[in-house]
Motif scaffolding. Structure first.
Motif, PDB file in Angstrom:
ATOM      1  N   PRO A   1      52.616  63.968  52.931  1.00 21.68           N
ATOM      2  CA  PRO A   1      53.696  64.491  53.773  1.00 21.68           C
ATOM      3  C   PRO A   1      54.869  63.540  53.944  1.00 21.68           C
ATOM      4  O   PRO A   1      55.978  63.977  54.230  1.00 21.68           O
ATOM      5  CB  PRO A   1      53.013  64.751  55.123  1.00 21.68           C
ATOM      6  N   ASP A   2      54.618  62.229  53.770  1.00 17.49           N
ATOM      7  CA  ASP A   2      55.715  61.267  53.911  1.00 17.49           C
ATOM      8  C   ASP A   2      56.745  61.440  52.798  1.00 17.49           C
ATOM      9  O   ASP A   2      57.883  60.998  52.931  1.00 17.49           O
ATOM     10  CB  ASP A   2      55.177  59.843  53.909  1.00 17.49           C
TER      11      ASP A   2
ATOM     12  N   PRO B   1      54.742  67.473  57.420  1.00 15.58           N
ATOM     13  CA  PRO B   1      53.769  68.561  57.380  1.00 15.58           C
ATOM     14  C   PRO B   1      54.379  69.937  57.596  1.00 15.58           C
ATOM     15  O   PRO B   1      53.923  70.911  57.003  1.00 15.58           O
ATOM     16  CB  PRO B   1      52.793  68.209  58.510  1.00 15.58           C
ATOM     17  N   GLU B   2      55.394  70.029  58.455  1.00 15.78           N
ATOM     18  CA  GLU B   2      56.062  71.322  58.659  1.00 15.78           C
ATOM     19  C   GLU B   2      56.708  71.801  57.365  1.00 15.78           C
ATOM     20  O   GLU B   2      56.598  72.977  56.995  1.00 15.78           O
ATOM     21  CB  GLU B   2      57.143  71.199  59.740  1.00 15.78           C
ATOM     22  N   LEU B   3      57.400  70.888  56.671  1.00 14.56           N
ATOM     23  CA  LEU B   3      58.034  71.252  55.401  1.00 14.56           C
ATOM     24  C   LEU B   3      56.998  71.699  54.382  1.00 14.56           C
ATOM     25  O   LEU B   3      57.186  72.694  53.679  1.00 14.56           O
ATOM     26  CB  LEU B   3      58.812  70.058  54.841  1.00 14.56           C
ATOM     27  N   ALA B   4      55.903  70.951  54.284  1.00 17.29           N
ATOM     28  CA  ALA B   4      54.863  71.285  53.312  1.00 17.29           C
ATOM     29  C   ALA B   4      54.229  72.634  53.623  1.00 17.29           C
ATOM     30  O   ALA B   4      54.019  73.453  52.715  1.00 17.29           O
ATOM     31  CB  ALA B   4      53.806  70.186  53.291  1.00 17.29           C
ATOM     32  N   ALA B   5      53.941  72.882  54.909  1.00 15.01           N
ATOM     33  CA  ALA B   5      53.333  74.163  55.284  1.00 15.01           C
ATOM     34  C   ALA B   5      54.284  75.324  54.989  1.00 15.01           C
ATOM     35  O   ALA B   5      53.867  76.378  54.491  1.00 15.01           O
ATOM     36  CB  ALA B   5      52.947  74.143  56.760  1.00 15.01           C
ATOM     37  N   GLY B   6      55.569  75.141  55.289  1.00 17.96           N
ATOM     38  CA  GLY B   6      56.547  76.179  54.981  1.00 17.96           C
ATOM     39  C   GLY B   6      56.670  76.436  53.484  1.00 17.96           C
ATOM     40  O   GLY B   6      56.809  77.573  53.038  1.00 17.96           O
TER      41      GLY B   6
ATOM     42  N   VAL C   1      54.897  71.288  45.460  1.00 14.19           N
ATOM     43  CA  VAL C   1      54.425  71.698  46.782  1.00 14.19           C
ATOM     44  C   VAL C   1      53.109  70.996  47.112  1.00 14.19           C
ATOM     45  O   VAL C   1      52.900  70.524  48.238  1.00 14.19           O
ATOM     46  CB  VAL C   1      54.263  73.228  46.841  1.00 14.19           C
ATOM     47  N   GLU C   2      52.223  70.884  46.116  1.00 11.03           N
ATOM     48  CA  GLU C   2      50.946  70.205  46.351  1.00 11.03           C
ATOM     49  C   GLU C   2      51.163  68.732  46.696  1.00 11.03           C
ATOM     50  O   GLU C   2      50.504  68.189  47.581  1.00 11.03           O
ATOM     51  CB  GLU C   2      50.058  70.319  45.113  1.00 11.03           C
ATOM     52  N   ARG C   3      52.118  68.091  46.018  1.00 11.49           N
ATOM     53  CA  ARG C   3      52.402  66.680  46.326  1.00 11.49           C
ATOM     54  C   ARG C   3      52.920  66.538  47.753  1.00 11.49           C
ATOM     55  O   ARG C   3      52.546  65.600  48.472  1.00 11.49           O
ATOM     56  CB  ARG C   3      53.422  66.121  45.331  1.00 11.49           C
TER      57      ARG C   3
END
Length: 199
Positions: free
Chosen positions: A108-109, A62-67, A101-103
């Motif tokens: 998140p995994d 989730p941190e990577l996705a949010a960034g 990014v959406e994926r």
């Protein structure tokens, strides 16, 4: 992890209580204090041997996705503000990066597998956009360095497009496999044993 620690410490504390009360014949109050002390001791030992997650620590995905979402928003804003020399290339990167990014956000995994795209490539696109904006400000929109910046942005867009194509191919393969399984199930049902009493 914390639940199992408490269960193990509770079992240990209960065993000590029974040992003191039934085995040694101590008073119930003494046995209860010994059990509580053993529970606390086992819990502390468990925390020392198996430290839990740090307070406030979040999963990496989730941190990577949010960034990545934040980087993509910045990139889209820079594309909207860029001149004609860079805006098309920046938009191509944003359009190609959006499905990846959406994926990562929806799954998140999978973000760790996309880490290089979500961090390095998006950061590279932002640095190139800043570099191009500085060239325009210093030398004007006709400077030949802008063509080099646009070409590098196209390479970044191609990396995102390749990942999106690969993901689409994998999803298509999964759907085709499921379709084959369903087709076999239908064929088995069609050619299965007939109900009793029918020829």
């Amino acid at each position: 992890m914390n639940l199992w620690r408490h269960i193990a410490a509770g079992a240990g504390g209960g065993a000590v209580f029974l040992l003191f009360y039934l085995g040694l014949g101590d008073w119930p109050s003494v046995s209860l204090l010994a059990g509580i002390g053993a529970y606390a001791g086992f819990l502390l030992i468990g925390r020392a041997l198996l430290p839990g997650p740090r307070p406030g620590a979040e999963p990496v995905g989730p941190e990577l996705a949010a960034g990545a979402i934040e980087r993509l928003r910045r990139l889209e804003a820079m594309a909207a503000a860029a001149g004609p020399a860079l805006a098309p290339a920046l938009r191509r990167v944003a359009v190609a990066a959006a499905p990846v990014v959406e994926r990562a956000w929806r799954q998140p995994d999978q973000a760790m597998a996309l880490r290089r795209l979500l961090t390095f490539h998006l950061d590279l696109a932002l640095r190139l956009a800043e570099h191009g904006a500085a060239i325009v400000q210093l030398a004007g929109a006709g400077h030949p360095g802008l063509a080099k910046v646009a070409a590098m942005l196209d390479e970044v867009a191609a990396a995102f497009a390749a990942e999106a194509d690969s993901a689409a191919a994998n999803e298509l393969m999964r759907l085709e496999t499921e379709l084959t399984v369903l087709e076999r199930q239908l064929a088995a049902e069609r050619h299965g044993p007939r109900p009793l009493g029918r020829e």
